[in-house]
Design a protein around this motif. Structure first.
Motif, PDB file in Angstrom:
ATOM      1  N   GLY A   1      -0.750  11.000  -4.520  1.00  0.00           N
ATOM      2  CA  GLY A   1      -2.138  10.545  -4.385  1.00  0.00           C
ATOM      3  C   GLY A   1      -3.038  11.769  -4.233  1.00  0.00           C
ATOM      4  O   GLY A   1      -2.852  12.779  -4.924  1.00  0.00           O
ATOM      5  N   ASN A   2      -3.998  11.716  -3.284  1.00  0.00           N
ATOM      6  CA  ASN A   2      -4.924  12.854  -3.167  1.00  0.00           C
ATOM      7  C   ASN A   2      -4.439  13.947  -2.210  1.00  0.00           C
ATOM      8  O   ASN A   2      -5.210  14.848  -1.852  1.00  0.00           O
ATOM      9  CB  ASN A   2      -6.340  12.376  -2.800  1.00  0.00           C
ATOM     10  N   GLY A   3      -3.190  13.876  -1.798  1.00  0.00           N
ATOM     11  CA  GLY A   3      -2.594  14.988  -1.033  1.00  0.00           C
ATOM     12  C   GLY A   3      -3.014  15.066   0.424  1.00  0.00           C
ATOM     13  O   GLY A   3      -2.784  16.078   1.100  1.00  0.00           O
ATOM     14  N   TYR A   4      -3.555  13.985   0.947  1.00  0.00           N
ATOM     15  CA  TYR A   4      -4.113  13.976   2.309  1.00  0.00           C
ATOM     16  C   TYR A   4      -3.113  14.446   3.373  1.00  0.00           C
ATOM     17  O   TYR A   4      -3.488  15.082   4.343  1.00  0.00           O
ATOM     18  CB  TYR A   4      -4.590  12.544   2.621  1.00  0.00           C
ATOM     19  N   PHE A   5      -1.829  14.129   3.188  1.00  0.00           N
ATOM     20  CA  PHE A   5      -0.847  14.423   4.242  1.00  0.00           C
ATOM     21  C   PHE A   5      -0.161  15.777   4.052  1.00  0.00           C
ATOM     22  O   PHE A   5       0.663  16.169   4.876  1.00  0.00           O
ATOM     23  CB  PHE A   5       0.214  13.303   4.311  1.00  0.00           C
ATOM     24  N   VAL A   6      -0.511  16.481   2.967  1.00  0.00           N
ATOM     25  CA  VAL A   6       0.177  17.745   2.659  1.00  0.00           C
ATOM     26  C   VAL A   6      -0.026  18.817   3.743  1.00  0.00           C
ATOM     27  O   VAL A   6       0.937  19.499   4.120  1.00  0.00           O
ATOM     28  CB  VAL A   6      -0.244  18.250   1.254  1.00  0.00           C
ATOM     29  N   PRO A   7      -1.245  18.988   4.290  1.00  0.00           N
ATOM     30  CA  PRO A   7      -1.421  20.030   5.308  1.00  0.00           C
ATOM     31  C   PRO A   7      -0.445  19.897   6.482  1.00  0.00           C
ATOM     32  O   PRO A   7       0.037  20.899   7.010  1.00  0.00           O
ATOM     33  CB  PRO A   7      -2.875  19.836   5.764  1.00  0.00           C
TER      34      PRO A   7
ATOM     35  N   ALA B   1      -3.717  -2.073 -10.945  1.00  0.00           N
ATOM     36  CA  ALA B   1      -3.632  -1.013 -11.969  1.00  0.00           C
ATOM     37  C   ALA B   1      -4.038   0.330 -11.372  1.00  0.00           C
ATOM     38  O   ALA B   1      -3.459   1.372 -11.695  1.00  0.00           O
ATOM     39  CB  ALA B   1      -4.524  -1.370 -13.156  1.00  0.00           C
ATOM     40  N   GLN B   2      -5.000   0.314 -10.469  1.00  0.00           N
ATOM     41  CA  GLN B   2      -5.443   1.558  -9.820  1.00  0.00           C
ATOM     42  C   GLN B   2      -4.377   2.087  -8.864  1.00  0.00           C
ATOM     43  O   GLN B   2      -4.221   3.300  -8.729  1.00  0.00           O
ATOM     44  CB  GLN B   2      -6.749   1.317  -9.047  1.00  0.00           C
ATOM     45  N   LEU B   3      -3.670   1.186  -8.184  1.00  0.00           N
ATOM     46  CA  LEU B   3      -2.603   1.638  -7.284  1.00  0.00           C
ATOM     47  C   LEU B   3      -1.483   2.290  -8.094  1.00  0.00           C
ATOM     48  O   LEU B   3      -0.856   3.246  -7.672  1.00  0.00           O
ATOM     49  CB  LEU B   3      -2.062   0.474  -6.449  1.00  0.00           C
ATOM     50  N   ARG B   4      -1.248   1.761  -9.294  1.00  0.00           N
ATOM     51  CA  ARG B   4      -0.210   2.303 -10.188  1.00  0.00           C
ATOM     52  C   ARG B   4      -0.610   3.678 -10.700  1.00  0.00           C
ATOM     53  O   ARG B   4       0.213   4.601 -10.729  1.00  0.00           O
ATOM     54  CB  ARG B   4      -0.006   1.345 -11.370  1.00  0.00           C
ATOM     55  N   GLN B   5      -1.878   3.817 -11.096  1.00  0.00           N
ATOM     56  CA  GLN B   5      -2.335   5.100 -11.661  1.00  0.00           C
ATOM     57  C   GLN B   5      -3.854   5.198 -11.455  1.00  0.00           C
ATOM     58  O   GLN B   5      -4.633   4.775 -12.315  1.00  0.00           O
ATOM     59  CB  GLN B   5      -1.981   5.188 -13.148  1.00  0.00           C
ATOM     60  N   PRO B   6      -4.255   5.764 -10.308  1.00  0.00           N
ATOM     61  CA  PRO B   6      -5.695   5.837 -10.030  1.00  0.00           C
ATOM     62  C   PRO B   6      -6.448   6.572 -11.137  1.00  0.00           C
ATOM     63  O   PRO B   6      -5.954   7.546 -11.701  1.00  0.00           O
ATOM     64  CB  PRO B   6      -5.760   6.617  -8.704  1.00  0.00           C
TER      65      PRO B   6
ATOM     66  N   CYS C   1       3.520  16.240  -7.584  1.00  0.00           N
ATOM     67  CA  CYS C   1       3.453  15.885  -9.008  1.00  0.00           C
ATOM     68  C   CYS C   1       3.007  14.426  -9.128  1.00  0.00           C
ATOM     69  O   CYS C   1       3.619  13.537  -8.521  1.00  0.00           O
ATOM     70  CB  CYS C   1       4.831  16.078  -9.650  1.00  0.00           C
ATOM     71  N   ASP C   2       1.947  14.197  -9.860  1.00  0.00           N
ATOM     72  CA  ASP C   2       1.415  12.831 -10.021  1.00  0.00           C
ATOM     73  C   ASP C   2       0.904  12.715 -11.451  1.00  0.00           C
ATOM     74  O   ASP C   2       0.346  13.672 -11.995  1.00  0.00           O
ATOM     75  CB  ASP C   2       0.263  12.625  -9.017  1.00  0.00           C
ATOM     76  N   TYR C   3       1.097  11.551 -12.063  1.00  0.00           N
ATOM     77  CA  TYR C   3       0.613  11.411 -13.437  1.00  0.00           C
ATOM     78  C   TYR C   3      -0.838  10.945 -13.513  1.00  0.00           C
ATOM     79  O   TYR C   3      -1.364  10.719 -14.608  1.00  0.00           O
ATOM     80  CB  TYR C   3       1.551  10.572 -14.299  1.00  0.00           C
ATOM     81  N   SER C   4      -1.498  10.810 -12.356  1.00  0.00           N
ATOM     82  CA  SER C   4      -2.920  10.484 -12.347  1.00  0.00           C
ATOM     83  C   SER C   4      -3.726  11.787 -12.328  1.00  0.00           C
ATOM     84  O   SER C   4      -3.655  12.560 -11.367  1.00  0.00           O
ATOM     85  CB  SER C   4      -3.254   9.650 -11.105  1.00  0.00           C
ATOM     86  N   VAL C   5      -4.489  12.008 -13.397  1.00  0.00           N
ATOM     87  CA  VAL C   5      -5.288  13.239 -13.512  1.00  0.00           C
ATOM     88  C   VAL C   5      -6.262  13.339 -12.334  1.00  0.00           C
ATOM     89  O   VAL C   5      -6.413  14.398 -11.720  1.00  0.00           O
ATOM     90  CB  VAL C   5      -6.051  13.244 -14.866  1.00  0.00           C
TER      91      VAL C   5
END
Ligand SMILES: C[S@@+](CC[C@H](N)C(=O)[O-])C[C@H]1O[C@@H](n2cnc3c(N)ncnc32)[C@H](O)[C@@H]1O
Length: 218
Positions: free
Chosen positions: A61-67, A15-20, A81-85
């Motif tokens: 996810g937490n954007g780690y690879f964005v830089p 469930a966490q992998l689906r929407q942390p 865009c992610d539906y996990s707040v």
């Protein structure tokens, strides 16, 4: 080393992998970065960030690879865009750049104008889509004419060996994904299939594969 997880623990992780969500969601976000590092790097190589790209990532996810994407050229603009707040909050905290924006939203109703992005990519989200044809239509809507989708998954025969995926993951083989893309009006579909070195997946050492699809909006 191998570790046993109870069915209940696997359900919670799935469930966490689906929407942390919550503090455990933050930890899951970090685990995804390490567990999916190769897949993210391979997908970003296929994405081939280039000058003037306007890129949308769905489920970052937490954007780690964005830089590593926006560092390629100063004219690149990235939106996640992610539906996990909690993932959107974490990405905003971890990535500070005027060229990286993070938005909370569901891929079935993307909160963007038509033709906003020339490239859309998504990694390890396909298993959680409720309606694949609606989601692909939505991606087409936000892509510019001749825009490109890059879709990265672990195929069914590989995902099926990870116990956690018994709980709410829809799994697909590569030919099924190709058919869905074609039916949704994507063309020039190209597949890169990669065998990664063995890695740990929630306590077990597993073989991992990744399938990276490139497809153009017609
Ligand atoms: C398994 S994680 C993958 C994270 C990262 N892309 C990776 O490969 O390591 C799935 C991510 O997609 C997001 N997600 C799943 N379904 C979504 C949807 N319908 N709309 C937006 N985001 C979604 C989740 O919140 C989560 O952050």
């Amino acid at each position: 080393m191998s570790e046993e997880y109870t069915e209940e623990q696997l359900r919670v992780i799935a469930a966490q992998l689906r929407q942390p969500n919550g503090d455990f969601g933050i930890q899951i976000g970090e685990l995804m970065n390490s567990g999916n590092a190769r897949m993210n790097r391979h997908t970003i190589a296929v994405l081939n960030p280039s000058p003037n790209d306007t890129i949308l990532e769905i489920g970052m996810g937490n954007g780690y690879f964005v830089p590593s994407i926006i560092a390629v050229d100063k004219s690149i603009h990235y939106t996640g865009c992610d539906y996990s707040v909690i993932m959107v909050q974490e990405a905003k905290r971890l990535v500070k750049s005027s060229r990286a924006k993070f938005v909370c939203g569901d891929l079935h109703t993307l909160p963007f104008e038509d033709s906003s992005f020339n490239k859309v990519f998504t990694i390890n989200t396909f298993y959680f889509w409720d309606d694949h044809s609606r989601a692909l239509d939505e991606i087409k809507r936000v892509l510019t004419p001749q825009g490109k989708l890059i879709l990265s998954v672990r195929p069914k025969h590989n995902m099926g060996s990870f116990p956690v995926t018994q709980y709410g993951f829809s799994k697909f083989e590569n030919d099924e994904i190709k058919t869905l893309l074609k039916e949704s009006g994507f063309s020039e579909i190209k597949l890169t299939h990669i065998h990664e070195p063995d890695g740990e997946v929630f306590g077990d050492s597993k073989k991992r594969e990744c399938a990276i699809f490139e497809a153009f909006k017609e």
